[in-house]
Design a protein around this motif. Structure first.
Motif, short mmCIF file in Angstrom:
data_model
loop_
_atom_site.label_atom_id
_atom_site.label_comp_id
_atom_site.label_asym_id
_atom_site.label_seq_id
_atom_site.Cartn_x
_atom_site.Cartn_y
_atom_site.Cartn_z
N GLY B 58 11.12 7.32 15.12
CA GLY B 58 11.94 8.49 15.60
C GLY B 58 11.38 9.74 15.45
N ILE B 59 9.96 9.67 14.92
CA ILE B 59 9.37 11.24 14.52
C ILE B 59 8.68 11.49 15.97
CG2 ILE B 59 7.70 12.30 13.01
CD1 ILE B 59 10.20 11.32 11.72
N PRO B 60 8.84 12.85 16.32
CA PRO B 60 8.33 13.55 17.44
C PRO B 60 6.79 13.48 17.31
CG PRO B 60 9.51 15.01 16.25
CD PRO B 60 9.87 13.71 15.67
N ASP B 61 6.13 13.46 18.55
CA ASP B 61 4.63 13.49 18.37
C ASP B 61 4.09 14.77 18.33
OD1 ASP B 61 4.41 13.16 22.08
OD2 ASP B 61 5.05 14.73 20.74
N ARG B 62 4.74 15.73 17.96
CA ARG B 62 4.38 16.91 17.60
C ARG B 62 3.78 16.88 16.06
NH1 ARG B 62 9.75 18.07 17.95
NH2 ARG B 62 10.84 18.80 15.88
N PHE B 63 4.32 15.87 15.37
CA PHE B 63 3.81 15.64 14.14
C PHE B 63 2.43 14.52 14.20
CE2 PHE B 63 7.02 17.47 11.33
CZ PHE B 63 8.10 17.43 12.19
N SER B 64 1.64 15.10 13.22
CA SER B 64 0.23 14.10 13.23
C SER B 64 -0.06 14.19 11.86
CB SER B 64 -0.60 14.48 14.24
OG SER B 64 -1.08 15.67 14.14
N GLY B 65 -0.81 13.13 11.23
CA GLY B 65 -1.60 13.06 10.20
C GLY B 65 -3.02 12.81 10.27
N SER B 66 -3.86 13.32 9.21
CA SER B 66 -5.13 12.42 9.33
C SER B 66 -5.68 12.74 7.92
CB SER B 66 -5.90 13.68 10.23
OG SER B 66 -5.95 14.92 9.76
N THR B 75 -0.10 17.94 10.28
CA THR B 75 -0.07 18.84 11.36
C THR B 75 1.01 19.07 12.16
OG1 THR B 75 -2.61 18.96 11.40
CG2 THR B 75 -1.35 20.00 13.31
N ILE B 76 1.72 19.96 12.29
CA ILE B 76 2.83 20.22 13.27
C ILE B 76 2.35 21.12 14.48
CG2 ILE B 76 5.21 20.42 13.52
CD1 ILE B 76 5.44 20.56 10.34
N SER B 77 2.27 20.68 15.56
CA SER B 77 1.65 21.16 16.70
C SER B 77 2.23 22.54 17.21
CB SER B 77 1.34 20.20 17.82
OG SER B 77 2.50 19.72 18.28
N ARG B 78 3.49 22.33 17.27
CA ARG B 78 4.27 23.71 17.93
C ARG B 78 5.57 23.53 17.07
NH1 ARG B 78 3.53 26.43 22.24
NH2 ARG B 78 5.73 26.79 22.47
N LEU B 79 5.96 24.38 16.21
CA LEU B 79 7.12 24.34 15.31
C LEU B 79 8.37 24.52 15.84
CD1 LEU B 79 5.68 26.21 12.33
CD2 LEU B 79 6.39 23.93 12.19
N GLU B 80 9.12 23.67 15.83
CA GLU B 80 10.56 23.79 16.35
C GLU B 80 11.46 24.24 14.98
OE1 GLU B 80 11.84 23.43 19.16
OE2 GLU B 80 9.94 22.51 20.22
N PRO B 81 12.70 24.75 15.41
CA PRO B 81 13.39 25.50 14.27
C PRO B 81 13.93 24.27 13.19
CG PRO B 81 14.15 26.30 16.50
CD PRO B 81 13.07 25.28 16.64
N GLU B 82 13.84 23.13 13.61
CA GLU B 82 14.44 22.06 12.75
C GLU B 82 13.15 21.34 11.83
OE1 GLU B 82 14.74 22.06 16.17
OE2 GLU B 82 13.96 19.73 16.91
N ASP B 83 12.02 22.06 11.93
CA ASP B 83 10.87 21.70 11.24
C ASP B 83 10.72 22.34 9.95
OD1 ASP B 83 8.84 21.08 14.31
OD2 ASP B 83 10.47 19.97 13.32
N PHE B 84 11.67 23.45 9.97
CA PHE B 84 11.53 24.30 8.77
C PHE B 84 11.87 23.55 7.53
CE2 PHE B 84 9.00 27.90 10.16
CZ PHE B 84 9.46 27.73 11.83
N ALA B 85 11.41 23.22 6.54
CA ALA B 85 11.77 22.21 5.44
C ALA B 85 10.88 22.14 4.26
CB ALA B 85 12.24 20.92 5.97
#
Lengths: 119, 108
Positions: B58-66, B75-85
């Motif tokens: 369920g985690i959107p693909d704007r989230f990636s790890g390396s 990395t969060i490619s394009r921040l959405e309002p709900e990503d602030f945490a």
């Protein structure tokens, strides 16, 4: 759905003990380790250990040796954390979490139980 | 015990921007055992990434790890309002789990 439901908030005096429960539903309880993680107010996450619901075995870091017991009751799919000799710095939210062994990560968390230690 | 150090402590960005969060280990960590969690106020942590680079259900693909060894990145490619945490990295090694101290991602 898969979930972990924890017991309610507790207020304890220094030196007392507390028992927090974590009831599993929606999955086979004995197939997953249950971990306990705590979070003091405004602070980060601290891992406290795990219980294996299948065997009843447990493991926790040296810091908690002698103060922590982790047990389970497979008849009611519930894990328990017992912490003795409470001190003010044990004040925290205590979470239980399921470990998905295929991911080596904690994929389901309870909502947390607030334990306040105060005289 | 492996110590995880996250940086920065606080990251101030605007929606739509790219976020890069760092997690550095005091000794080498197997990528298999490196996970990231997101926590919002008053909520339990939520699993984001496991195995350093695999997204949880369920985690959107704007989230990636390396990353590997001692240096890992979320990395969060394009921040959405709900990503602030607050974001935490976690590792397992020598029979112990440890968490980083967290990075707070706040709206600029």
């Amino acid at each position: 759905q898969m979930q972990l439901v924890q017991s309610g908030a507790e207020v304890k005096k220094p030196g007392a003990s507390v028992r927090v429960s974590c009831k599993a539903s929606g999955f086979t309880f004995t197939d997953y380790f249950i971990h306990w993680v705590r979070q003091a107010p405004g602070q980060g996450l601290e891992w406290m250990g795990w219980v294996n619901p299948n065997s009843g075995g447990s493991h926790f870091p040296q810091k908690f040796q002698g103060r922590v017991t982790m047990i389970r009751d497979t008849f009611i799919n519930t894990a328990y954390l017992e912490l003795t000799g409470l001190k003010s710095d044990d004040t925290a939210v205590y979470y239980c979490a399921r470990e998905d062994a295929t991911k080596d990560a904690f994929d389901i968390w309870g909502r947390g139980t607030m334990v306040t230690v105060s005289s | 015990e492996i110590v995880l150090t996250q940086s920065p402590g606080t990251l101030s960005l605007s929606p739509g921007e790219r976020a890069t969060l760092s997690c550095r280990a005091s000794q080498s960590v197997s990528s298999t055992y490196l996970a990231w969690y997101q926590q919002k106020p008053g909520q339990a942590p939520r699993l984001l990434m496991y195995g350093a680079s695999s997204r949880a259900t369920g985690i959107p693909d704007r989230f990636s790890g390396s990353g590997s060894g001692t240096d890992f990145t979320l990395t969060i490619s394009r921040l959405e309002p709900e990503d602030f945490a607050v974001y935490y990295c976690q590792q397992y090694g020598s029979s112990l789990y440890t968490f980083g101290q967290g990075t707070k991602l706040e709206i600029k």
